[in-house]
Design a protein around this motif. Sequence first.
Motif, PDB file in Angstrom:
ATOM      1  N   PHE A 150      -7.989  -8.588   6.986  1.00 35.63           N
ATOM      2  CA  PHE A 150      -8.173  -7.554   5.906  1.00 35.63           C
ATOM      3  C   PHE A 150      -7.239  -7.159   5.427  1.00 35.63           C
ATOM      4  CE2 PHE A 150     -12.536  -8.796   8.191  1.00 35.63           C
ATOM      5  CZ  PHE A 150     -12.857  -8.074   7.385  1.00 35.63           C
ATOM      6  N   PHE A 151      -6.947  -6.263   4.416  1.00 34.15           N
ATOM      7  CA  PHE A 151      -5.656  -5.043   4.149  1.00 34.15           C
ATOM      8  C   PHE A 151      -6.365  -3.960   3.955  1.00 34.15           C
ATOM      9  CE2 PHE A 151      -5.172 -10.071   2.532  1.00 34.15           C
ATOM     10  CZ  PHE A 151      -4.187 -10.235   2.872  1.00 34.15           C
ATOM     11  N   ARG A 152      -4.873  -3.306   4.192  1.00 35.84           N
ATOM     12  CA  ARG A 152      -5.540  -1.883   4.213  1.00 35.84           C
ATOM     13  C   ARG A 152      -5.011  -1.185   2.844  1.00 35.84           C
ATOM     14  NH1 ARG A 152      -8.173  -0.844   8.644  1.00 35.84           N
ATOM     15  NH2 ARG A 152      -7.589  -2.193   9.923  1.00 35.84           N
ATOM     16  N   PRO A 153      -4.898   0.180   2.400  1.00 37.98           N
ATOM     17  CA  PRO A 153      -4.956   0.415   1.616  1.00 37.98           C
ATOM     18  C   PRO A 153      -3.088   0.426   1.177  1.00 37.98           C
ATOM     19  CG  PRO A 153      -6.502   1.502   2.224  1.00 37.98           C
ATOM     20  CD  PRO A 153      -6.006   0.299   3.337  1.00 37.98           C
ATOM     21  N   ASP A 154      -2.205   0.780   2.048  1.00 43.61           N
ATOM     22  CA  ASP A 154      -1.274   0.141   1.783  1.00 43.61           C
ATOM     23  C   ASP A 154      -0.242  -1.144   2.036  1.00 43.61           C
ATOM     24  OD1 ASP A 154      -1.353  -0.019   4.817  1.00 43.61           O
ATOM     25  OD2 ASP A 154       0.226   1.250   5.144  1.00 43.61           O
ATOM     26  N   TYR A 155      -0.970  -2.284   1.413  1.00 41.16           N
ATOM     27  CA  TYR A 155      -0.924  -3.217   2.080  1.00 41.16           C
ATOM     28  C   TYR A 155       1.098  -3.515   1.547  1.00 41.16           C
ATOM     29  CZ  TYR A 155      -0.676  -8.368   1.225  1.00 41.16           C
ATOM     30  OH  TYR A 155      -0.390  -9.080   1.136  1.00 41.16           O
ATOM     31  N   LYS A 156       1.521  -3.612   1.215  1.00 45.58           N
ATOM     32  CA  LYS A 156       2.784  -3.869   1.063  1.00 45.58           C
ATOM     33  C   LYS A 156       2.356  -5.512   0.466  1.00 45.58           C
ATOM     34  CE  LYS A 156       4.435  -0.632   0.756  1.00 45.58           C
ATOM     35  NZ  LYS A 156       3.463   0.072   1.207  1.00 45.58           N
ATOM     36  N   PRO A 157       3.048  -6.527  -0.707  1.00 47.17           N
ATOM     37  CA  PRO A 157       4.379  -5.691  -1.478  1.00 47.17           C
ATOM     38  C   PRO A 157       3.296  -4.891  -2.610  1.00 47.17           C
ATOM     39  CG  PRO A 157       4.330  -7.920  -2.130  1.00 47.17           C
ATOM     40  CD  PRO A 157       3.305  -7.982  -0.727  1.00 47.17           C
ATOM     41  N   VAL A 158       1.992  -5.541  -3.031  1.00 48.42           N
ATOM     42  CA  VAL A 158       1.579  -5.475  -4.422  1.00 48.42           C
ATOM     43  C   VAL A 158       0.622  -3.726  -4.201  1.00 48.42           C
ATOM     44  CG1 VAL A 158       2.240  -6.832  -5.471  1.00 48.42           C
ATOM     45  CG2 VAL A 158      -0.008  -6.722  -4.278  1.00 48.42           C
ATOM     46  N   GLY A 159       0.104  -3.325  -2.686  1.00 46.80           N
ATOM     47  CA  GLY A 159      -0.836  -2.255  -3.003  1.00 46.80           C
ATOM     48  C   GLY A 159      -2.287  -2.874  -3.226  1.00 46.80           C
ATOM     49  N   LEU A 160      -3.052  -2.045  -2.209  1.00 47.43           N
ATOM     50  CA  LEU A 160      -4.418  -2.440  -2.278  1.00 47.43           C
ATOM     51  C   LEU A 160      -4.883  -2.344  -3.434  1.00 47.43           C
ATOM     52  CD1 LEU A 160      -7.097  -3.880  -0.215  1.00 47.43           C
ATOM     53  CD2 LEU A 160      -7.445  -1.096  -0.152  1.00 47.43           C
ATOM     54  N   GLU A 161      -4.978  -1.391  -4.016  1.00 42.78           N
ATOM     55  CA  GLU A 161      -5.583  -0.861  -5.564  1.00 42.78           C
ATOM     56  C   GLU A 161      -5.077  -2.020  -6.396  1.00 42.78           C
ATOM     57  OE1 GLU A 161      -8.459   0.241  -6.718  1.00 42.78           O
ATOM     58  OE2 GLU A 161      -8.575   0.563  -4.812  1.00 42.78           O
ATOM     59  N   SER A 162      -3.917  -3.083  -6.788  1.00 42.88           N
ATOM     60  CA  SER A 162      -3.595  -3.934  -7.182  1.00 42.88           C
ATOM     61  C   SER A 162      -3.859  -5.123  -7.291  1.00 42.88           C
ATOM     62  CB  SER A 162      -2.228  -3.772  -7.320  1.00 42.88           C
ATOM     63  OG  SER A 162      -1.357  -3.046  -7.832  1.00 42.88           O
ATOM     64  N   ILE A 163      -4.260  -5.171  -6.094  1.00 39.81           N
ATOM     65  CA  ILE A 163      -5.003  -6.525  -5.593  1.00 39.81           C
ATOM     66  C   ILE A 163      -6.729  -6.793  -6.291  1.00 39.81           C
ATOM     67  CG2 ILE A 163      -6.027  -7.463  -3.724  1.00 39.81           C
ATOM     68  CD1 ILE A 163      -3.556  -7.274  -2.096  1.00 39.81           C
ATOM     69  N   ARG A 164      -7.318  -5.649  -6.442  1.00 36.66           N
ATOM     70  CA  ARG A 164      -9.119  -5.257  -6.180  1.00 36.66           C
ATOM     71  C   ARG A 164      -8.803  -5.695  -7.950  1.00 36.66           C
ATOM     72  NH1 ARG A 164     -12.798  -2.859  -3.718  1.00 36.66           N
ATOM     73  NH2 ARG A 164     -11.700  -1.882  -2.267  1.00 36.66           N
ATOM     74  N   GLN A 165      -8.014  -4.899  -8.886  1.00 40.44           N
ATOM     75  CA  GLN A 165      -8.162  -5.022 -10.310  1.00 40.44           C
ATOM     76  C   GLN A 165      -7.652  -6.074 -11.211  1.00 40.44           C
ATOM     77  OE1 GLN A 165      -4.879  -2.261 -11.739  1.00 40.44           O
ATOM     78  NE2 GLN A 165      -6.492  -0.465 -10.983  1.00 40.44           N
ATOM     79  N   MET A 166      -6.650  -7.131 -10.224  1.00 43.12           N
ATOM     80  CA  MET A 166      -5.859  -8.336 -10.155  1.00 43.12           C
ATOM     81  C   MET A 166      -7.390  -9.382  -9.877  1.00 43.12           C
ATOM     82  SD  MET A 166      -2.966 -11.164  -8.632  1.00 43.12           S
ATOM     83  CE  MET A 166      -3.823 -10.938  -7.246  1.00 43.12           C
ATOM     84  N   VAL A 167      -7.922  -9.458  -8.931  1.00 45.62           N
ATOM     85  CA  VAL A 167      -9.371  -9.665  -8.798  1.00 45.62           C
ATOM     86  C   VAL A 167     -10.556  -9.591  -9.224  1.00 45.62           C
ATOM     87  CG1 VAL A 167     -10.855 -10.846  -6.358  1.00 45.62           C
ATOM     88  CG2 VAL A 167      -8.312 -10.048  -6.017  1.00 45.62           C
ATOM     89  N   GLU A 168     -10.636  -8.848  -9.440  1.00 48.60           N
ATOM     90  CA  GLU A 168     -12.027  -8.228 -10.587  1.00 48.60           C
ATOM     91  C   GLU A 168     -11.673  -8.761 -12.090  1.00 48.60           C
ATOM     92  OE1 GLU A 168     -12.042  -4.068 -10.130  1.00 48.60           O
ATOM     93  OE2 GLU A 168     -13.509  -4.744  -8.638  1.00 48.60           O
ATOM     94  N   LYS A 169     -10.809  -9.049 -12.192  1.00 47.41           N
ATOM     95  CA  LYS A 169     -10.029  -9.210 -14.116  1.00 47.41           C
ATOM     96  C   LYS A 169     -10.023 -10.717 -14.142  1.00 47.41           C
ATOM     97  CE  LYS A 169      -6.110  -8.424 -17.287  1.00 47.41           C
ATOM     98  NZ  LYS A 169      -4.974  -7.504 -18.172  1.00 47.41           N
ATOM     99  N   ASP A 170      -9.316 -11.016 -13.195  1.00 49.74           N
ATOM    100  CA  ASP A 170      -9.570 -13.124 -13.223  1.00 49.74           C
ATOM    101  C   ASP A 170      -9.952 -13.417 -11.877  1.00 49.74           C
ATOM    102  OD1 ASP A 170      -8.866 -15.486 -14.142  1.00 49.74           O
ATOM    103  OD2 ASP A 170      -6.466 -15.117 -12.994  1.00 49.74           O
ATOM    104  N   PRO A 171     -10.978 -13.119 -11.716  1.00 50.47           N
ATOM    105  CA  PRO A 171     -11.775 -13.973 -10.495  1.00 50.47           C
ATOM    106  C   PRO A 171     -12.179 -16.069 -11.200  1.00 50.47           C
ATOM    107  CG  PRO A 171     -13.946 -13.194 -12.533  1.00 50.47           C
ATOM    108  CD  PRO A 171     -12.416 -12.158 -12.235  1.00 50.47           C
ATOM    109  N   TRP A 172     -11.719 -15.935  -9.941  1.00 49.34           N
ATOM    110  CA  TRP A 172     -11.750 -17.462  -9.342  1.00 49.34           C
ATOM    111  C   TRP A 172     -13.756 -17.809  -9.468  1.00 49.34           C
ATOM    112  CZ3 TRP A 172     -11.589 -20.763  -4.605  1.00 49.34           C
ATOM    113  CH2 TRP A 172     -11.697 -22.152  -4.877  1.00 49.34           C
TER     114      TRP A 172
END
Length: 759
Positions: free
Chosen positions: A678-700
């Motif tokens: 699991f990745f926490r909010p301060d996950y580097k290098p892109v951060g948790l919210e950036s990953i969330r947005q990336m997954v929701e915007k372009d899901p497999w």
Amino acid sequence: MKSKTMTTLVILFGLLLALYVLRQSNWFNPSPPPADGAKPLPFTGQFGIPKMLTITWPDGRKICMDLKDGAWQIVEPISAQADQGKVAALVKTVSDLKYARSFNPAGKGGVPDNLSGLDNSAMALTLTDAGGIERTVMVGRKMPMIGSNKVETYIRPKGDNLTYIVAEDLNAQFDQNVLAFRNKKIVPLRSDDIVAVEIKGADKCELRKIAGQWQLATRDFTAEADEMAVFRYLSTIVDLQATDFLSRLPAGAKLDPPVMTMAVYASKTVMPPGATGPSTVPAAVSREIELAFSPKLDDKVYVRVGREPSVYVIQAAAFDKLAPDIAALRDKSVLRLAYDDVVKIGMELPSGKAELVRRDGRWFMAAPFAGPASEMNVEEFAARLRSLSAETWEDSQSASLWQHGLDKPRAAITIDIAGRTEPKKLLIGSTSASGEMTFVKSASSKNIASVKSADVQVLLKEPARFWSPEIFNLPQGQEIDRVSLTRPEEQGPVELVRESEGSWIVSGMKPGQFEQEPIKKILRALSELNANVVVSLGSVPPAYKSAPDIITVNFSTVAAGGAQTAASLPAKHTHTLRVAKAGAANCLAWLEGAEPVVVGEFPAGLYETLAEDFRSRDVLAIDPAGVVRIKLLGAGKVDELVKVAGDWQSAKDPNILIKNDAVGDFLKAFKAVRAERFFRPDYKPVGLESIRQMVEKDPWFMVQLTDKDGKTAQIIVGNAGVDKTVNRYAIISGIDLICLINTSQLTPMAKNIEDFKKK
């Protein structure tokens, strides 16, 4: 018939008749073995151990070899040492002679003496024992053979009338020049018995064994010698063999003066003759051999041994090997140490002072703190000292100490040796201009060694490394009952508490929401904290204390299973462990309040274990058997399946036939999926919210499951991951954190309605 033809026929008939007679006499046939085997020669009387072998020829030539002090010597026609192995074998051959058959040379089927070689042309072999009793054997010719490789010889014991046949080629063995029996070894000594060698020539040097150690002395220095190099050099000396022996020097050869002289001294202890009993004292036997070598002449060198009249001839290449290689013979070890004899090591290093002592076979640190030492690191340190090897040497009488930083050395290492009053001491000075070499010397030596700086740097590391790497080991009979983890990625501490039945609970989580295995890994890590190496002793460097990613672990220990605690241990004891990252491969850990504080370097796996998430890694928080609706999203297309009367059908078109088994397998695959991490909010290098947005915007793909009670579970899988081909980021309903799932688990879930249709 012509007279010439008649003569030819007569001669031919005579030859055939002679051949027939010879064949009938078995002269050309090997002796058949007698029924009772070969027999010893019929000598009479007692005969002791042979002490002399004499070979006599009818022309007056004579070779006599005498056994003196256990060694065979040629005493006639020259005085020289014999080839020990060869002469001993010859004596044994004569002593053990056995015959296969015998005959009367004048009788029927016998071979006359003039044909067997036992007439006046026979060679005589005589053995003489210590009492002067002789046994002589006359040696004739080899017996002619037809169609056989077997060799047999006619012989006759002196005083006997019969001829005997023995299975030996005695002529080949004994009918030789005296030089064939001479020892070709010029120095007939064992290398183990040599105690000194003096060489005078282009290089003058001496090798002497003093108190069991070889010393090398030249015009310029005296130093310890390399034991293996000396052994090889002594082997070269004792293996030196002559290719020829001369009665005088050939024209052009000179031994006055010699180009090189060598004196070899040997000493060994032997028991006096007839000595018996434990009170007998061995006697020392000494020997000196002096060699003089001529200059090279036609690839040969001529050697005079002592006052021997003859001259030895050796190959020039063999002489070249005798030239002493001073650099190779000198021991390159700066300190000669035997680890088992070291009882104390004192260090004055730029990083601090330390003292190590050995008691009852174990090493302890005596300063700067008293306590157990790392046996492995002490042994490695001693090995580094032993292997410290000089590249070059300088005499400190001609080289000023201050020029090499040795008048005030930057470091000193003192080694106490068992049984010695004076310790050995290594002084470490400055480096060369390039920095690649460092100047060192033994305090008791006049010589300065230049050694590789890399080898010295190993000796100058922090003394803390000698402290025992055991930061904490759970005492026998104790167990950990509570752990509190304060981690950089979490708002507050996570509490782990052992329940009575041995399982653990996690604060803020209900049973089923966390897993036991990460807790067990933490317990195993805390129970045995053995560092790779100790990096600081007595204090924690400020840089370690202020590290931003420190994990603090408070844990308490109690008697295992509620057993009575030992009197020496408190009923409950609490420990505080700090762990900080130290690069990608390591971390640092120390126990607060320990005396002394010990900072150890550990593999990064310790930090990762303590930082591990306890959450359940099960992705599906719903019972597959109760699912009645499935929503699928992939490639921009939404499909939905519903369960009606136990069968699955398309929510959009009930007429589409769906395979129930395929849907069941799909739900089973969903149930088996587990998150890797699991990745926490301060996950580097892109951060948790950036990953969330990336997954929701372009899901497999996306899967949403609903059970009969209206409970929903959803997973959205992105098209990216830490490594897209291996894993993918995913958002799971009910969990605020992003998780990482292996791609191989996700592939069976990436479905659309076409995968479930009946064909």
